[in-house]
Scaffold this active site. Structure first.
Site, short mmCIF file in Angstrom:
data_model
loop_
_atom_site.label_atom_id
_atom_site.label_comp_id
_atom_site.label_asym_id
_atom_site.label_seq_id
_atom_site.Cartn_x
_atom_site.Cartn_y
_atom_site.Cartn_z
N GLY A 82 -8.50 -3.75 2.26
CA GLY A 82 -9.81 -3.29 2.70
C GLY A 82 -9.72 -2.30 3.84
O GLY A 82 -8.67 -2.15 4.49
N HIS A 83 -10.82 -1.62 4.08
CA HIS A 83 -10.98 -0.73 5.22
C HIS A 83 -12.33 -1.02 5.86
O HIS A 83 -13.11 -1.84 5.37
CB HIS A 83 -10.88 0.73 4.79
N ASP A 84 -12.60 -0.34 6.96
CA ASP A 84 -13.81 -0.57 7.73
C ASP A 84 -15.06 -0.61 6.84
O ASP A 84 -15.89 -1.51 6.96
CB ASP A 84 -13.96 0.52 8.79
N ILE A 85 -15.18 0.34 5.93
CA ILE A 85 -16.38 0.42 5.09
C ILE A 85 -16.53 -0.81 4.22
O ILE A 85 -17.66 -1.27 3.94
CB ILE A 85 -16.36 1.71 4.24
N ASN A 86 -15.41 -1.41 3.80
CA ASN A 86 -15.47 -2.61 2.96
C ASN A 86 -15.93 -3.83 3.76
O ASN A 86 -16.73 -4.63 3.28
CB ASN A 86 -14.11 -2.89 2.34
N TYR A 87 -15.44 -3.96 4.99
CA TYR A 87 -15.85 -5.08 5.82
C TYR A 87 -17.34 -4.98 6.17
O TYR A 87 -18.06 -5.98 6.17
CB TYR A 87 -15.02 -5.14 7.11
N LEU A 102 12.58 -4.94 9.96
CA LEU A 102 12.40 -6.39 9.96
C LEU A 102 12.86 -7.03 8.64
O LEU A 102 12.87 -8.26 8.53
CB LEU A 102 10.95 -6.74 10.24
N LYS A 103 13.26 -6.21 7.66
CA LYS A 103 13.85 -6.76 6.43
C LYS A 103 15.36 -6.92 6.57
O LYS A 103 16.01 -7.51 5.71
CB LYS A 103 13.52 -5.86 5.24
N LEU A 117 12.81 -1.14 14.53
CA LEU A 117 13.52 -2.26 13.92
C LEU A 117 13.12 -2.36 12.45
O LEU A 117 11.94 -2.24 12.12
CB LEU A 117 13.18 -3.58 14.62
N ASP A 121 -13.44 -2.19 12.47
CA ASP A 121 -12.08 -2.01 12.97
C ASP A 121 -12.01 -2.23 14.48
O ASP A 121 -11.14 -2.95 14.98
CB ASP A 121 -11.59 -0.59 12.66
#
Length: 369
Positions: free
Chosen positions: A137-142, A73-74, A71, A168
């Site tokens: 962000g990604h896992d390393i940032n969190y 969605l826009k 789908l 993640d």
């Protein structure tokens, strides 16, 4: 056989790892999980390598037992189709940045008007509130913001990036599973759905149960002093004479005693809880002893005693481990090897019953119905 989540319909708008891992648990236990994907592109994980039987190995693993509907969605027409699906769904999972679904006119406030029983779960990096909510962000940032990465070192030096995505999966996907299941239980009592706000940073912070309670009580550890991250000699990794490694988890006195006797150093037994400045010296002594024999010899010694000592296995060795085979942690299905669901229910177990879907494979089936 009846499965515990039969008759639960989940709309999954997520991509890549955290969201698909979350919805996988619902699919494995019988829910109808409909993966809503962008036409022609779909989940980006579809196109990663290596490919097995025409599917990305990662995508196939994360998206078994699911259905795919494309789908845009826009598009107003496709949004109307999406809203029809929402009316008959129990759960929606998305991982867009806060505000994206609202701008499309399909955020929680809009959807709960057409389906008050809907449980809407948003898995994002920083949650729906706070000054970081719009940051990428990604896992390393969190992990870095949580303080967890700061402590991920054995020698007090440069932090080591974990081999798996803790924020993640542990901070996002599994927290999402728990939050949705709790909301389903609450709905059984109230008849109403609710918004489940999952922040992967929050989840990573919550994992720091062996660090933060001590900190709040006035104890601040240096990076190299965490008891369960190299700070204590009884809990660490030591190199053998053949360049392999032995993992030692002899925290309790009885295990420490067995370990010290196993390396023929009974003089270390009274030093289990020695002051921090003494722990490094003890580690060096243990390393000297462990380096005298190859891994196989140490395994033979410690298999005869309870000392919480184990070999650091490669992936290939893990696959041949009898414990893993006995637990049936890998399942063959239609020419693909899957990681099995780790939750073992005695009466209504998880099941792999369908391969990952082709992009838009279930458009006609779902949208016609």
């Amino acid at each position: 056989m009846t499965m515990p989540l039969e008759n639960i319909r989940v709309l999954d708008l997520t991509r890549l790892l955290p969201g698909p891992y979350c919805s996988q648990f619902f699919a494995d236990f019988g829910a109808e999980v409909i993966k809503i994907e962008e036409p022609h592109i779909g989940d980006y994980a579809r196109w990663t390598t290596p490919q097995v039987n025409g599917f990305s190995a990662l995508f196939a693993s994360l998206n078994r037992n699911k259905k795919s509907v494309t789908l845009n969605l826009k598009s107003e027409a496709d949004r109307e189709k999406f809203l029809m699906l929402v009316k008959s769904s129990d759960v929606l999972i998305e991982s867009f940045r806060p505000g994206v679904m609202d701008r499309l006119g399909i955020g929680y406030d809009a959807l709960k008007k057409i389906n008050p029983k809907l449980i809407y779960c948003a898995i994002t990096g920083y949650g729906q509130t706070g000054p970081f909510k719009d940051k990428p962000g990604h896992d390393i940032n969190y992990l870095s913001y949580s303080g967890l990465l700061h402590h991920s070192t054995n020698d007090g030096g440069k932090p080591t990036v974990p081999a798996v995505q803790i924020a993640d999966i542990g901070g996002g996907a599994l927290m999402g599973v728990a939050g949705i299941l709790m909301a389903l239980i609450a709905r059984n009592k109230t008849g109403k759905g609710q918004f489940v706000d999952i922040s992967m940073l929050d989840g990573a912070v919550s994992w720091m149960q062996t660090i933060l309670p001590d900190y709040f009580a006035g104890r601040q550890y240096k990076k190299s002093e965490l008891p369960l991250a190299g700070g204590r000699a009884c809990y660490g990794v030591y190199e053998t004479s053949d360049g392999r490694y032995l993992a030692v988890g002899a925290l309790e006195p009885k295990f420490w005693k067995a370990f010290c006797e196993g390396i023929n150093r009974p003089d270390l037994i009274p030093l289990l809880n020695a002051p921090q400045e003494k722990q490094k010296e003890i580690r060096n002594i243990i390393q000297t002893e462990i380096h005298k024999k190859p891994l196989a010899e140490w395994q033979a010694i410690f298999e005869k005693t309870e000392a919480c000592v184990s070999p650091v296995l490669t992936v290939e060795e893990m696959l041949e481990l009898e414990q893993i085979k006995d637990r049936e942690m890998f399942v063959e299905f239609e020419g693909h090897t899957y990681l099995a669901n780790p939750i073992k229910l005695s009466d209504t177990p998880a099941k792999i019953y369908a391969k990952a879907p082709s992009l838009g494979e279930h458009n006609e089936e779902i949208l016609r119905s």
